[in-house]
Scaffold this motif. Structure first.
Motif, PDB file in Angstrom:
ATOM      1  N   VAL A   1       3.819  10.761  -6.283  1.00  0.00           N
ATOM      2  CA  VAL A   1       4.812  11.333  -7.213  1.00  0.00           C
ATOM      3  C   VAL A   1       4.144  11.640  -8.552  1.00  0.00           C
ATOM      4  N   GLU A   2       3.377  10.641  -9.060  1.00  0.00           N
ATOM      5  CA  GLU A   2       2.686  10.820 -10.357  1.00  0.00           C
ATOM      6  C   GLU A   2       1.760  12.026 -10.319  1.00  0.00           C
ATOM      7  N   LYS A   3       1.102  12.216  -9.188  1.00  0.00           N
ATOM      8  CA  LYS A   3       0.140  13.318  -9.057  1.00  0.00           C
ATOM      9  C   LYS A   3       0.876  14.659  -9.143  1.00  0.00           C
ATOM     10  N   ASN A   4       2.077  14.700  -8.537  1.00  0.00           N
ATOM     11  CA  ASN A   4       2.833  15.954  -8.500  1.00  0.00           C
ATOM     12  C   ASN A   4       3.415  16.344  -9.868  1.00  0.00           C
ATOM     13  N   VAL A   5       3.509  15.353 -10.766  1.00  0.00           N
ATOM     14  CA  VAL A   5       4.061  15.633 -12.111  1.00  0.00           C
ATOM     15  C   VAL A   5       3.276  16.766 -12.794  1.00  0.00           C
ATOM     16  N   ASP A   6       1.944  16.683 -12.630  1.00  0.00           N
ATOM     17  CA  ASP A   6       1.076  17.659 -13.298  1.00  0.00           C
ATOM     18  C   ASP A   6       1.069  19.019 -12.604  1.00  0.00           C
TER      19      ASP A   6
ATOM     20  N   VAL B   1      11.081  21.722 -18.931  1.00  0.00           N
ATOM     21  CA  VAL B   1      11.258  20.871 -17.738  1.00  0.00           C
ATOM     22  C   VAL B   1      12.069  19.614 -18.025  1.00  0.00           C
ATOM     23  N   ASP B   2      12.443  19.438 -19.291  1.00  0.00           N
ATOM     24  CA  ASP B   2      13.259  18.272 -19.640  1.00  0.00           C
ATOM     25  C   ASP B   2      14.514  18.245 -18.780  1.00  0.00           C
ATOM     26  N   GLY B   3      14.846  17.093 -18.266  1.00  0.00           N
ATOM     27  CA  GLY B   3      16.053  16.982 -17.422  1.00  0.00           C
ATOM     28  C   GLY B   3      15.760  17.184 -15.954  1.00  0.00           C
ATOM     29  N   LEU B   4      14.494  17.465 -15.624  1.00  0.00           N
ATOM     30  CA  LEU B   4      14.123  17.571 -14.199  1.00  0.00           C
ATOM     31  C   LEU B   4      13.507  16.257 -13.729  1.00  0.00           C
ATOM     32  N   TRP B   5      13.708  15.996 -12.445  1.00  0.00           N
ATOM     33  CA  TRP B   5      13.184  14.740 -11.867  1.00  0.00           C
ATOM     34  C   TRP B   5      12.383  15.032 -10.602  1.00  0.00           C
ATOM     35  N   LEU B   6      11.280  14.315 -10.513  1.00  0.00           N
ATOM     36  CA  LEU B   6      10.530  14.361  -9.238  1.00  0.00           C
ATOM     37  C   LEU B   6      10.887  13.084  -8.484  1.00  0.00           C
ATOM     38  N   ARG B   7      11.308  13.233  -7.258  1.00  0.00           N
ATOM     39  CA  ARG B   7      11.695  12.033  -6.498  1.00  0.00           C
ATOM     40  C   ARG B   7      10.916  12.001  -5.175  1.00  0.00           C
ATOM     41  N   GLY B   8      10.275  10.886  -4.939  1.00  0.00           N
ATOM     42  CA  GLY B   8       9.559  10.711  -3.665  1.00  0.00           C
ATOM     43  C   GLY B   8      10.272   9.663  -2.818  1.00  0.00           C
ATOM     44  N   THR B   9      10.352   9.910  -1.524  1.00  0.00           N
ATOM     45  CA  THR B   9      10.952   8.902  -0.626  1.00  0.00           C
ATOM     46  C   THR B   9      10.043   8.711   0.581  1.00  0.00           C
ATOM     47  N   VAL B  10      10.092   7.495   1.062  1.00  0.00           N
ATOM     48  CA  VAL B  10       9.310   7.213   2.281  1.00  0.00           C
ATOM     49  C   VAL B  10      10.003   6.088   3.065  1.00  0.00           C
ATOM     50  N   PRO B  11      10.162   6.261   4.377  1.00  0.00           N
ATOM     51  CA  PRO B  11      10.762   5.158   5.141  1.00  0.00           C
ATOM     52  C   PRO B  11       9.781   3.992   5.250  1.00  0.00           C
ATOM     53  N   GLU B  12      10.332   2.774   5.109  1.00  0.00           N
ATOM     54  CA  GLU B  12       9.464   1.570   5.214  1.00  0.00           C
ATOM     55  C   GLU B  12       8.752   1.526   6.565  1.00  0.00           C
ATOM     56  N   GLU B  13       9.420   2.066   7.561  1.00  0.00           N
ATOM     57  CA  GLU B  13       8.916   2.094   8.926  1.00  0.00           C
ATOM     58  C   GLU B  13       7.511   2.715   9.008  1.00  0.00           C
ATOM     59  N   THR B  14       7.251   3.716   8.071  1.00  0.00           N
ATOM     60  CA  THR B  14       5.952   4.403   8.062  1.00  0.00           C
ATOM     61  C   THR B  14       4.812   3.392   7.989  1.00  0.00           C
ATOM     62  N   ALA B  15       5.034   2.355   7.132  1.00  0.00           N
ATOM     63  CA  ALA B  15       3.967   1.356   6.974  1.00  0.00           C
ATOM     64  C   ALA B  15       3.831   0.513   8.229  1.00  0.00           C
ATOM     65  N   LEU B  16       4.976   0.271   8.904  1.00  0.00           N
ATOM     66  CA  LEU B  16       4.952  -0.708   9.989  1.00  0.00           C
ATOM     67  C   LEU B  16       4.746  -0.112  11.375  1.00  0.00           C
ATOM     68  N   SER B  17       4.864   1.242  11.468  1.00  0.00           N
ATOM     69  CA  SER B  17       4.811   1.806  12.822  1.00  0.00           C
ATOM     70  C   SER B  17       3.474   1.510  13.512  1.00  0.00           C
ATOM     71  N   GLY B  18       2.382   1.703  12.727  1.00  0.00           N
ATOM     72  CA  GLY B  18       1.044   1.421  13.299  1.00  0.00           C
ATOM     73  C   GLY B  18       0.930  -0.046  13.667  1.00  0.00           C
TER      74      GLY B  18
ATOM     75  N   ASN C   1       0.832  -1.211   0.000  1.00  0.00           N
ATOM     76  CA  ASN C   1       0.000   0.000   0.000  1.00  0.00           C
ATOM     77  C   ASN C   1       0.860   1.251   0.000  1.00  0.00           C
ATOM     78  N   LEU C   2       1.955   1.183   0.801  1.00  0.00           N
ATOM     79  CA  LEU C   2       2.840   2.337   0.923  1.00  0.00           C
ATOM     80  C   LEU C   2       3.555   2.618  -0.402  1.00  0.00           C
ATOM     81  N   LYS C   3       3.986   1.516  -1.047  1.00  0.00           N
ATOM     82  CA  LYS C   3       4.667   1.674  -2.341  1.00  0.00           C
ATOM     83  C   LYS C   3       3.710   2.306  -3.355  1.00  0.00           C
ATOM     84  N   LYS C   4       2.476   1.806  -3.319  1.00  0.00           N
ATOM     85  CA  LYS C   4       1.465   2.304  -4.266  1.00  0.00           C
ATOM     86  C   LYS C   4       1.210   3.789  -4.015  1.00  0.00           C
ATOM     87  N   SER C   5       1.082   4.115  -2.744  1.00  0.00           N
ATOM     88  CA  SER C   5       0.767   5.495  -2.387  1.00  0.00           C
ATOM     89  C   SER C   5       1.943   6.417  -2.744  1.00  0.00           C
TER      90      SER C   5
END
Ligand code: ADP
Length: 461
Positions: free
Chosen positions: A46-51, A145-162, A37-41
């Motif tokens: 990231v995809e949403k922010n592209v626009d 915008v060619d040559g620009l990158w959007l990068r998203g990061t998330v710690p795996e812990e986020t999914a497991l903390s709950g 779920n976390l990977k999907k989210s």
């Protein structure tokens, strides 16, 4: 280890194993579901922010929106829409140049993230200080915008903390459940094994104090312990009966032997006391001889009875011609010259019986010899053998002294003699043995008698 402790240990071990398996299965299923779920989210964010990123060469007043961010870039402006999500649900987004320079947003991992090469729309992982992070890049394309990158990061812990905090609570609850179940298990084991305790105590008491009156008395019921206890009680009943019978027999036997021994001893003392007339010696010797014969037949009868008791379960039955056996026996016994009694027979031919020939002969001869013994002078004895349906009847009638109504129920008791004072009084063991032989063959002996008129004993099988 006692059975109770074994049951408890097994019960708790199984409980812990089952609960642990259930817990770890649920934990690993949930964690992989949450990670997915976390990977999907992450990728969706990231995809949403592209626009949300646009490039303008010149920024006119019309294009400007006070809520949006404008960053000078490559001689123009990058418009970052106000919907751009920097951080959401633990996901951090940054806008990078291809050399790793952060233009907008956030880089939570600093150098570590910069060093990680971009890879378009592919989920990557990076481990920083032992913590795993998911990284998702999206290459921007379009004018400016060619040559620009959007990068998203998330710690795996986020999914497991709950999940981890839920797991902690679940583990505590599990421990409590295991403890409560263990206590319940101990109570149940104690309750189940209570009858075993009673059986053991009864066995110990019987063994140590030899008190065969002790019983478990668990009451009627179909459960295994009640069945075992009832069989145990029945076994002790039988043992008790056997011991009682043995005791009775020994005491009766010694009592019966005491009289002739006392008489013999008294007669000897009397004869030796002082010189006597020849007639007196003869009389004393006659008494001694009679009492010795009585003792001898008593000892013989007791030995036969004891042999019979010991061999009881081991006799081998076979089919034989009972008619022939009784006819031959009557022929032999008819030769007995006693009181001028005549023996008549009425034997139906070819009656087959399944049993022990010697024992059945002894039974019949006991009845016939009693008829002689207690028959009258010049009397008659009738022996008849017949078969009605499946039943065989052997009856011996005499017209002798008969038995009173009071004595009749006791004639089959061991050592019981109606008139002990009689000279020819027997040992009182004949009929009891005859009855035991009858019962061993699944039969019975009945008696009808009238005092002074005669008796009829019938063996029915
Ligand atoms: P025993 O004859 O050796 O005394 P039994 O057991 O054969 O022992 O008989 C028990 C008692 O039953 C006898 O003492 C006798 O008083 C009585 N009895 C047995 N058979 C007869 C009979 N046919 N007629 C009268 N009394 C009998």
């Amino acid at each position: 280890m006692t059975v109770k402790n074994k049951i408890i240990v097994w019960f708790i071990s199984i409980l812990v194993i089952v609960f642990s398996l259930a817990f770890f299965t649920i934990y690993s299923l949930s964690s992989s579901f949450l990670k997915e779920n976390l990977k999907k989210s992450l990728s969706q964010t990231v995809e949403k922010n592209v626009d949300e990123i646009e490039y303008y060469f010149i920024l006119s007043g019309e294009d400007e929106n006070i809520y949006n961010q404008y960053i000078e870039y490559d001689g123009g402006f990058l418009e970052i829409d106000d919907d751009f999500l920097n951080t959401v649900d633990g996901i951090t987004i940054g806008l990078y140049e291809k050399n790793g320079n952060l233009i907008y947003g956030e880089n939570p991992l600093g150098e570590h993230l910069v060093k990680k090469g971009f890879s378009n729309a592919i989920l990557q992982t990076i481990t920083v200080e032992g913590e795993k992070h998911y990284v998702f890049d999206r290459k921007l394309d379009g004018i400016g915008v060619d040559g620009l990158w959007l990068r998203g990061t998330v710690p795996e812990e986020t999914a497991l903390s709950g999940l981890k905090s839920v797991s902690k609570i679940a583990l505590i609850i599990l421990c409590i459940i295991v403890e409560i179940s263990a206590v319940i298990g101990i109570i149940i084991a104690e309750k189940i094994l209570k009858p075993v305790k009673k059986i053991t105590q009864a066995a110990i008491q019987i063994g140590s104090s030899k008190n065969l009156k002790q019983r478990i008395n668990l009451g009627e019921g179909k459960d295994e312990f009640k069945t075992l206890a009832n069989h145990f009680d029945k076994m002790v009943d039988r043992l008790d009966d056997a011991f009682e019978a043995e005791k009775r027999f020994t005491s009766d036997a010694s009592h019966e032997l005491r009289t002739p021994v006392a008489v013999i001893s008294a007669q000897c003392e009397y004869a030796l006391e002082s010189p006597k007339e020849t007639e007196e010696y003869i009389e004393a010797l006659e008494v001694i001889s009679r009492q010795s014969k009585k003792m001898s037949s008593l000892i013989n009868d007791m030995l036969s009875l004891s042999r019979f008791e010991h061999k009881k379960g081991n006799y081998e039955f076979c089919n034989f011609d009972f008619s022939l056996c009784i006819s031959e026996l009557c022929e032999d016994l008819a030769l007995v010259e006693s009181k001028n009694i005549t023996l008549y027979t009425d034997v139906e031919k070819n009656i087959q019986i399944n049993g022990e020939k010697e024992l059945l002969e002894r039974l019949a001869s006991n009845l016939i010899m009693n008829a002689y013994k207690y028959g009258k002078e010049n009397g008659v004895i009738n022996v008849s053998l017949s078969k009605k349906g499946e039943k065989i009847f052997l009856s011996v009638s005499d017209d002798g002294i008969g038995i009173s109504e009071v004595d009749l129920p006791r004639v089959f008791d061991r050592f019981y003699c109606v008139d002990k004072s009689r000279n020819n009084a027997g040992t009182g063991l004949g009929l009891s043995m005859a009855l035991e032989i009858a019962r061993l063959h699944g039969g019975d002996i009945t008696v009808e008698s009238t005092l002074g008129k005669g008796s009829t004993f019938t063996f029915i099988i």
